[in-house]
Design an enzyme around this catalytic site. Structure first.
Site, PDB file in Angstrom:
ATOM      1  N   HIS A  54      30.231  37.206  78.998  1.00 31.71           N
ATOM      2  CA  HIS A  54      29.960  37.838  80.292  1.00 31.71           C
ATOM      3  C   HIS A  54      30.722  39.155  80.398  1.00 31.71           C
ATOM      4  CE1 HIS A  54      28.844  33.766  81.662  1.00 31.71           C
ATOM      5  NE2 HIS A  54      28.286  34.341  82.701  1.00 31.71           N
ATOM      6  N   ASN A  85      36.760  36.508  73.561  1.00 32.28           N
ATOM      7  CA  ASN A  85      36.294  36.022  74.859  1.00 32.28           C
ATOM      8  C   ASN A  85      37.311  35.078  75.503  1.00 32.28           C
ATOM      9  OD1 ASN A  85      34.607  35.411  77.000  1.00 32.28           O
ATOM     10  ND2 ASN A  85      33.086  34.317  75.781  1.00 32.28           N
ATOM     11  N   GLU A 188      36.562  57.643  76.810  1.00 29.74           N
ATOM     12  CA  GLU A 188      35.535  58.684  77.013  1.00 29.74           C
ATOM     13  C   GLU A 188      35.131  59.288  75.667  1.00 29.74           C
ATOM     14  OE1 GLU A 188      37.023  61.346  80.083  1.00 29.74           O
ATOM     15  OE2 GLU A 188      36.208  60.009  81.635  1.00 29.74           O
ATOM     16  N   ASP A 194      31.642  60.043  80.972  1.00 28.19           N
ATOM     17  CA  ASP A 194      32.704  60.565  81.834  1.00 28.19           C
ATOM     18  C   ASP A 194      32.964  59.508  82.901  1.00 28.19           C
ATOM     19  OD1 ASP A 194      34.444  61.868  83.481  1.00 28.19           O
ATOM     20  OD2 ASP A 194      33.034  63.418  84.125  1.00 28.19           O
ATOM     21  N   PHE A 195      34.002  58.714  82.685  1.00 29.67           N
ATOM     22  CA  PHE A 195      34.333  57.671  83.656  1.00 29.67           C
ATOM     23  C   PHE A 195      35.050  58.273  84.864  1.00 29.67           C
ATOM     24  CE2 PHE A 195      34.374  55.378  79.527  1.00 29.67           C
ATOM     25  CZ  PHE A 195      33.316  54.525  79.782  1.00 29.67           C
ATOM     26  N   GLN A 204      41.788  62.789  88.219  1.00 28.76           N
ATOM     27  CA  GLN A 204      41.085  62.174  87.099  1.00 28.76           C
ATOM     28  C   GLN A 204      41.831  62.458  85.788  1.00 28.76           C
ATOM     29  OE1 GLN A 204      36.569  62.389  85.312  1.00 28.76           O
ATOM     30  NE2 GLN A 204      36.848  63.089  87.388  1.00 28.76           N
ATOM     31  N   GLU A 208      43.494  59.422  83.677  1.00 35.84           N
ATOM     32  CA  GLU A 208      42.782  59.118  82.436  1.00 35.84           C
ATOM     33  C   GLU A 208      43.658  59.288  81.198  1.00 35.84           C
ATOM     34  OE1 GLU A 208      39.099  61.304  82.539  1.00 35.84           O
ATOM     35  OE2 GLU A 208      38.245  59.908  84.007  1.00 35.84           O
TER      36      GLU A 208
HETATM   37 MN    MN Z   1      34.120  35.629  79.004  1.00 37.45          MN
HETATM   38 MN    MN Z   2      36.418  61.048  83.536  1.00 36.91          MN
END
Ligand code: MN
Ligand code: MN
Length: 214
Positions: A54, A85, A188, A194-195, A204, A208
């Site tokens: 997930h 996981n 990135e 571009d987060f 930012q 970052e």
């Molecule tokens: Mn999981």
């Molecule tokens: Mn960014």
């Protein structure tokens, strides 16, 4: 469509999403995809040596059945080794839930990078008869806002940002998410995205470049 997985998944987490409904009955194909898409089915992962991992955790959507079942759509799932996981990935999920329970508001983004991982049946670039690309690593960004509902106004250069990039391999179950800490800048570069793009440039840049050290 070409990879059979999401490029990224993003969600908010705070206390009001959390409850105690039973986990949804099972995984389902995502019927919201365009009809010309390659629809991934739960059994495309069967016997592959990778678990159905997930992105938005089932437990992060546990106050009603509809939301919980949405986390079981195959578009929220990536081929992830069981060791990742149930190891460092789970540890970061648990930390995120703890922070939400403390009243914080989290913005989380997660997704795959690269091609080819090593599961319990060895190395694979694709599973499900070539339909699903196995990522080389899975990354995640967790932005922790101390107070809910402030959104961008709640962000300062002290805002906690946890960024990780975890190899999709076996043998890492005992590792900590802290072994895989990185910066948003690095993610990135890795992904080409571009987060945090709505965050003012100066802030930012500061957030970052910082690796979490808490
Ligand atoms: Mn999981
Ligand atoms: Mn960014």
């Amino acid at each position: 469509n070409s990879k059979g997985t999401a490029n990224w998944v993003s969600w908010q987490l705070k206390r009001s999403w959390l409850g105690s409904v039973d986990r949804c009955g099972g995984f389902s194909p995502d019927s919201a995809l365009p009809s010309n898409f390659n629809i991934v089915r739960p059994n495309d992962y069967s016997g592959s040596g990778f678990s159905r991992g997930h992105m938005t955790r089932s437990g992060d959507r546990s106050n009603n059945q509809t939301d919980n079942c949405a986390t079981f759509l195959m578009t929220n799932i990536l081929p992830q080794t069981q060791d990742q996981n149930g190891g460092p990935w789970l540890e970061l999920e648990d930390l995120s839930r703890d922070l939400a329970q403390q009243g914080k508001e989290l913005y989380i983004i997660a997704g795959p990078a690269g091609e080819g991982g090593t599961g319990t049946k060895g190395f694979a670039e694709k599973i499900g008869k070539g339909k699903v690309t196995v990522p080389a690593s899975l990354w995640k960004i967790v932005v922790v806002l101390d107070k809910p509902r402030l959104r961008l106004k709640g962000m300062t250069d002290k805002t906690r940002v946890i960024a990780v990039d975890m190899p999709n391999i076996t043998g890492i179950q005992k590792k900590s998410y802290k072994d895989y800490l990185t910066t948003v800048d690095e993610l990135e570069k890795l992904t080409g995205y571009d987060f945090l793009s709505d965050v003012p440039e100066v802030l930012q840049a500061a957030l970052e470049a910082k690796k979490d050290d808490q």
